[in-house]
Enzyme design. Structure first.
Site, PDB file in Angstrom:
ATOM      1  N   ASP A   1       1.047  -1.609   0.318  1.00  0.00           N
ATOM      2  CA  ASP A   1      -0.200   0.328  -0.484  1.00  0.00           C
ATOM      3  C   ASP A   1       1.045   1.376   0.029  1.00  0.00           C
ATOM      4  O   ASP A   1       0.493   1.979   0.776  1.00  0.00           O
ATOM      5  CB  ASP A   1      -1.062  -0.299   0.864  1.00  0.00           C
ATOM      6  CG  ASP A   1      -1.827  -1.526   0.883  1.00  0.00           C
ATOM      7  OD1 ASP A   1      -2.089  -1.638   0.038  1.00  0.00           O
ATOM      8  OD2 ASP A   1      -2.393  -1.786   2.424  1.00  0.00           O
TER       9      ASP A   1
ATOM     10  N   LYS B   1       2.083   2.181  -5.083  1.00  0.00           N
ATOM     11  CA  LYS B   1       2.394   1.921  -6.132  1.00  0.00           C
ATOM     12  C   LYS B   1       1.450   2.223  -7.595  1.00  0.00           C
ATOM     13  O   LYS B   1       2.147   2.651  -8.983  1.00  0.00           O
ATOM     14  CB  LYS B   1       2.688  -0.099  -6.146  1.00  0.00           C
ATOM     15  CG  LYS B   1       3.768  -0.235  -4.783  1.00  0.00           C
ATOM     16  CD  LYS B   1       3.994  -1.963  -4.927  1.00  0.00           C
ATOM     17  CE  LYS B   1       2.578  -2.558  -4.381  1.00  0.00           C
ATOM     18  NZ  LYS B   1       2.177  -2.157  -2.824  1.00  0.00           N
TER      19      LYS B   1
ATOM     20  N   GLY C   1      -4.970  -4.070  -3.929  1.00  0.00           N
ATOM     21  CA  GLY C   1      -5.762  -3.237  -3.953  1.00  0.00           C
ATOM     22  C   GLY C   1      -4.363  -1.719  -4.624  1.00  0.00           C
ATOM     23  O   GLY C   1      -3.588  -1.568  -3.499  1.00  0.00           O
ATOM     24  N   HIS C   2      -4.724  -2.108  -6.298  1.00  0.00           N
ATOM     25  CA  HIS C   2      -4.206  -0.693  -6.101  1.00  0.00           C
ATOM     26  C   HIS C   2      -5.088   0.418  -6.884  1.00  0.00           C
ATOM     27  O   HIS C   2      -5.874   0.448  -7.019  1.00  0.00           O
ATOM     28  CB  HIS C   2      -2.938  -1.318  -7.744  1.00  0.00           C
ATOM     29  CG  HIS C   2      -2.172  -1.917  -6.563  1.00  0.00           C
ATOM     30  ND1 HIS C   2      -1.219  -2.406  -7.813  1.00  0.00           N
ATOM     31  CD2 HIS C   2      -2.226  -2.435  -5.731  1.00  0.00           C
ATOM     32  CE1 HIS C   2      -0.672  -3.456  -7.293  1.00  0.00           C
ATOM     33  NE2 HIS C   2      -0.784  -3.469  -6.020  1.00  0.00           N
TER      34      HIS C   2
ATOM     35  N   GLN D   1       1.840  -6.117  -3.431  1.00  0.00           N
ATOM     36  CA  GLN D   1       2.734  -6.042  -1.603  1.00  0.00           C
ATOM     37  C   GLN D   1       3.800  -5.243  -1.789  1.00  0.00           C
ATOM     38  O   GLN D   1       4.282  -4.465  -2.269  1.00  0.00           O
ATOM     39  CB  GLN D   1       2.520  -7.492  -1.357  1.00  0.00           C
ATOM     40  CG  GLN D   1       1.322  -8.324  -0.551  1.00  0.00           C
ATOM     41  CD  GLN D   1       1.139  -9.107  -2.350  1.00  0.00           C
ATOM     42  OE1 GLN D   1       1.249  -9.839  -3.293  1.00  0.00           O
ATOM     43  NE2 GLN D   1      -0.329  -8.608  -2.868  1.00  0.00           N
TER      44      GLN D   1
HETATM   45  P1  GDP Z   1      -1.052   0.197  -3.308  1.00  0.00           P
HETATM   46  O1  GDP Z   1      -1.412  -0.416  -3.286  1.00  0.00           O
HETATM   47  O2  GDP Z   1       0.834   0.169  -3.494  1.00  0.00           O
HETATM   48  O3  GDP Z   1      -1.366   0.441  -4.773  1.00  0.00           O
HETATM   49  O4  GDP Z   1      -1.250   1.605  -2.918  1.00  0.00           O
HETATM   50  P2  GDP Z   1      -3.151   2.064  -2.556  1.00  0.00           P
HETATM   51  O5  GDP Z   1      -4.106   2.000  -3.369  1.00  0.00           O
HETATM   52  O6  GDP Z   1      -3.335  -0.042  -1.513  1.00  0.00           O
HETATM   53  O7  GDP Z   1      -2.923   2.894  -1.297  1.00  0.00           O
HETATM   54  C1  GDP Z   1      -2.575   3.863  -0.810  1.00  0.00           C
HETATM   55  C2  GDP Z   1      -3.997   5.020  -0.814  1.00  0.00           C
HETATM   56  O8  GDP Z   1      -2.375   6.162  -1.057  1.00  0.00           O
HETATM   57  C3  GDP Z   1      -4.561   5.315  -2.340  1.00  0.00           C
HETATM   58  O9  GDP Z   1      -5.752   5.848  -2.042  1.00  0.00           O
HETATM   59  C4  GDP Z   1      -4.219   6.072  -2.936  1.00  0.00           C
HETATM   60  O10 GDP Z   1      -4.908   6.921  -4.181  1.00  0.00           O
HETATM   61  C5  GDP Z   1      -3.322   7.350  -1.573  1.00  0.00           C
HETATM   62  N1  GDP Z   1      -2.123   8.005  -1.663  1.00  0.00           N
HETATM   63  C6  GDP Z   1      -0.738   7.725  -3.765  1.00  0.00           C
HETATM   64  N2  GDP Z   1      -0.172   8.345  -3.441  1.00  0.00           N
HETATM   65  C7  GDP Z   1      -0.810   9.626  -2.308  1.00  0.00           C
HETATM   66  C8  GDP Z   1      -0.015  10.757  -2.291  1.00  0.00           C
HETATM   67  O11 GDP Z   1       1.889  10.898  -2.700  1.00  0.00           O
HETATM   68  N3  GDP Z   1      -0.268  11.940  -0.989  1.00  0.00           N
HETATM   69  C9  GDP Z   1      -1.686  11.109  -0.480  1.00  0.00           C
HETATM   70  N4  GDP Z   1      -2.969  11.675   0.514  1.00  0.00           N
HETATM   71  N5  GDP Z   1      -2.326  10.177  -1.096  1.00  0.00           N
HETATM   72  C10 GDP Z   1      -1.889   8.876  -2.096  1.00  0.00           C
HETATM   73  P1  IMO Z   2      -0.805  -4.351  -1.987  1.00  0.00           P
HETATM   74  O1  IMO Z   2      -0.405  -4.494  -3.399  1.00  0.00           O
HETATM   75  C1  IMO Z   2      -1.144  -4.564   1.971  1.00  0.00           C
HETATM   76  C2  IMO Z   2      -0.887  -8.996   3.867  1.00  0.00           C
HETATM   77  C3  IMO Z   2      -2.282  -8.619   4.229  1.00  0.00           C
HETATM   78  C4  IMO Z   2      -1.978 -10.209   5.424  1.00  0.00           C
HETATM   79  C5  IMO Z   2      -0.984 -10.753   4.557  1.00  0.00           C
HETATM   80  C6  IMO Z   2      -0.772 -11.670   3.723  1.00  0.00           C
HETATM   81  O2  IMO Z   2      -2.949  -3.126  -2.240  1.00  0.00           O
HETATM   82  O3  IMO Z   2       0.116  -3.639  -1.359  1.00  0.00           O
HETATM   83  P2  IMO Z   2      -2.883 -12.407   2.305  1.00  0.00           P
HETATM   84  O4  IMO Z   2      -4.138 -12.076   2.191  1.00  0.00           O
HETATM   85  O5  IMO Z   2      -1.572 -11.787   0.923  1.00  0.00           O
HETATM   86  O6  IMO Z   2      -2.423 -14.296   2.530  1.00  0.00           O
HETATM   87  O7  IMO Z   2      -2.410 -12.047   3.096  1.00  0.00           O
HETATM   88  O8  IMO Z   2      -0.536  -9.607   3.419  1.00  0.00           O
HETATM   89  N1  IMO Z   2      -0.646  -8.283   2.098  1.00  0.00           N
HETATM   90  C7  IMO Z   2      -1.241  -6.676   1.613  1.00  0.00           C
HETATM   91  N2  IMO Z   2      -1.232  -6.257   2.416  1.00  0.00           N
HETATM   92  N3  IMO Z   2      -0.981  -4.415   0.445  1.00  0.00           N
HETATM   93  C8  IMO Z   2      -1.074  -5.743  -0.258  1.00  0.00           C
HETATM   94  O9  IMO Z   2      -1.098  -5.604  -1.394  1.00  0.00           O
HETATM   95  C9  IMO Z   2      -1.508  -6.856   0.644  1.00  0.00           C
HETATM   96  N4  IMO Z   2      -1.735  -8.065   0.249  1.00  0.00           N
HETATM   97  C10 IMO Z   2      -1.259  -8.423   0.898  1.00  0.00           C
HETATM   98  O10 IMO Z   2      -3.081  -7.840   5.179  1.00  0.00           O
HETATM   99  O11 IMO Z   2      -0.853  -9.043   6.747  1.00  0.00           O
HETATM  100 MG    MG Z   3      -2.811  -1.883  -1.679  1.00  0.00          MG
END
Ligand code: GDP
Ligand code: IMO
Ligand code: MG
Length: 437
Positions: free
Chosen positions: A16, A19, A43-44, A226
């Protein structure tokens, strides 16, 4: 050399990191974006203007209509969820005709999800805190050589044969694990028939496709899911996911040799978050953590769970730099730190009275570690409209410099908000070169 045309993007913390945002930004100049591991546990999030997209299987390049999107052989794919994701995108006017699935990607089946939940229940207080998507059981079946693969979706006889071979054992496991009555073969075949028909035309030899693209000088982004500390080998085992999340996996998980891998950009938040269980040395359970959660809107994209929040941990960043071979850092969510008087940065750990500079090898060692903080001055300015490094407040520049010095890797991209436009590219950096290719 085609490695100059490729860029691997990996999470350098516990997932999270942002990416999706970084990949979407760079994908405007990419010909191909390939996911190489994980499944719909990812979840991207991609934001542009009023549009918010949450992608689980589908590469974050899909929103750039010319880009080829590949689900690599290293992935586990839930066909039922993938079809929903495709339909959702199509409904919102995003064409998905450029998506292909590796014939070798393994399938997450309904029974995997049930087993994932049952395993967590059996672990009780020692649970991993998985996303409940069936990831662990699907990868376990792959390793045990009893998985179904995307190629099986393309032929109804093969799908039936393969499922009839593995289902009796899966049903026995379900009975034992959670007294589940099991799944009926014909009912499962009926359930999967429409998705097999929908996905079959997309299943192909993505390794061959990708090699040809690379040979033709096309630009390829490898999209990690991840993060490094969730890697099955290098992460905080057993509190990890079930795939190899580090940069080297981009090669094996997409079916091209490591000579194709060029630069590796590690995505890091300007602080740290974690979802699920496991040790987290810089976690703040009090007001500071709540503030980061509120300002950063730190709730899981896949599960909606509140993310655990804490300060930036340079020990982790250095470790990630080593195990991934990071050539640059993308620091996201710098805007979230605005308004803090002081910002903590862990530069080492203290364990049993000793100062430790390197990330411990085992979870018991990590549990004993206390962060050694440096305290950096904060800034008050809203930086969400800043578009160049020079315009940043001097305290924000110093924070980034400290982060570079302590990790030994250059900051190449800075994100100051969720929107595509809220991105700063450092002059002379790989992302700048990439955008200009
Ligand atoms: P990922 O799994 O690495 O793609 O990240 P996620 O999408 O799960 O979580 C990142 C969250 O932060 C999302 O809600 C993005 O919209 C938000 N986000 C990404 N970059 C920034 C930033 O520079 N500032 C803020 N405030 N939010 C951001
Ligand atoms: P993105 O790509 C954050 C975590 C789960 C748990 C562990 C194992 O959005 O960064 P799983 O369901 O993979 O067997 O769970 O890994 N986890 C993540 N945490 N971002 C993710 O993906 C994750 N995918 C799995 O919360 O701790
Ligand atoms: Mg994510």
């Amino acid at each position: 050399m085609d490695s100059e045309n490729s860029l691997v993007i990996v999470g350098a913390q516990w997932g999270d990191e942002g990416k999706g945002k970084v990949i979407d930004y760079l994908a405007s100049e990419a010909d191909v974006v390939v996911r190489f591991q994980g499944g719909d546990n990812a979840g991207h999030t991609v934001v542009f203007g009023a549009n918010i997209f949450k992608l689980h299987h589908i590469p974050s390049g899909i929103l750039n209509q010319g880009t080829l999107s590949l689900l690599g052989n290293g992935m586990v794919v839930n066909p039922l969820v993938l079809v929903e994701e495709l339909e959702e995108l199509e409904k919102r006017g995003i064409g998905t005709g450029n998506l292909r699935i590796s014939s070798k990607a393994h399938l997450i089946m309904t029974y995997h999800k049930v087993l994932d939940e049952a395993n967590e229940k059996l672990l009780g207080e020692k649970k991993i805190g998985t996303t409940g998507r069936g990831i662990g059981p699907a990868y376990a079946d792959k390793a045990l050589r009893r998985g179904l693969r995307a190629i099986d979706l393309t032929d109804p006889d093969s799908f039936r044969n393969r499922l009839s071979q593995v289902l009796p054992l899966q049903n026995r496991l379900l009975k034992e694990a959670c007294d589940h009555p099991g799944f009926d073969l014909d009912e499962l075949i009926e359930l999967y028939r429409p998705v097999c028909e929908r996905l079959a035309p997309l299943v192909t030899d993505t390794s061959l496709l990708l090699s040809r693209q690379l040979e033709a000088g096309k630009r390829v982004l490898f999209e990690g899911a991840q993060g490094t500390l969730l890697d099955i080998d290098h992460g905080t085992y057993p509190f990890v996911t079930s795939s190899s999340t580090v940069a080297a996996s981009a090669s094996s998980g997409s079916g091209v040799g490591p000579n194709h891998i060029g630069q590796v950009l590690g995505v890091l938040k300007a602080y740290t978050t974690r979802v699920g269980e496991g040790p987290f040395p810089t976690e703040e359970v009090g007001d500071a953590g709540e503030l980061l959660r509120m300002q950063g809107n730190e709730y899981g994209t896949t599960t909606g769970r509140p993310r655990r929040c804490g300060w930036f941990d340079a020990v982790i960043a250095r470790y990630s730099a080593r195990v991934n071979g990071l050539s640059g850092l993308a620091v996201t969510k710098l805007d979230v730190l605005s308004g803090l008087e002081t910002i903590n940065m862990a530069v080492a750990y203290e364990c049993d009275g000793n100062r430790i500079e390197e990330f411990p090898q085992d979870i018991e060692g990590l549990k004993k570690c206390q962060p050694v903080y440096e305290f950096l001055p904060g800034w008050d300015e809203d930086i969400s409209r800043v578009r160049s490094f020079e315009e940043l407040p001097s305290a924000a520049k110093s924070y980034l410099k400290a982060l570079e010095e302590t990790t030994g890797v250059a900051v190449e991209l800075i994100s100051v908000g969720p929107d595509r436009s809220q991105t700063i590219i450092v002059p002379g950096s790989t992302p700048e070169h990439w955008r200009k290719l």
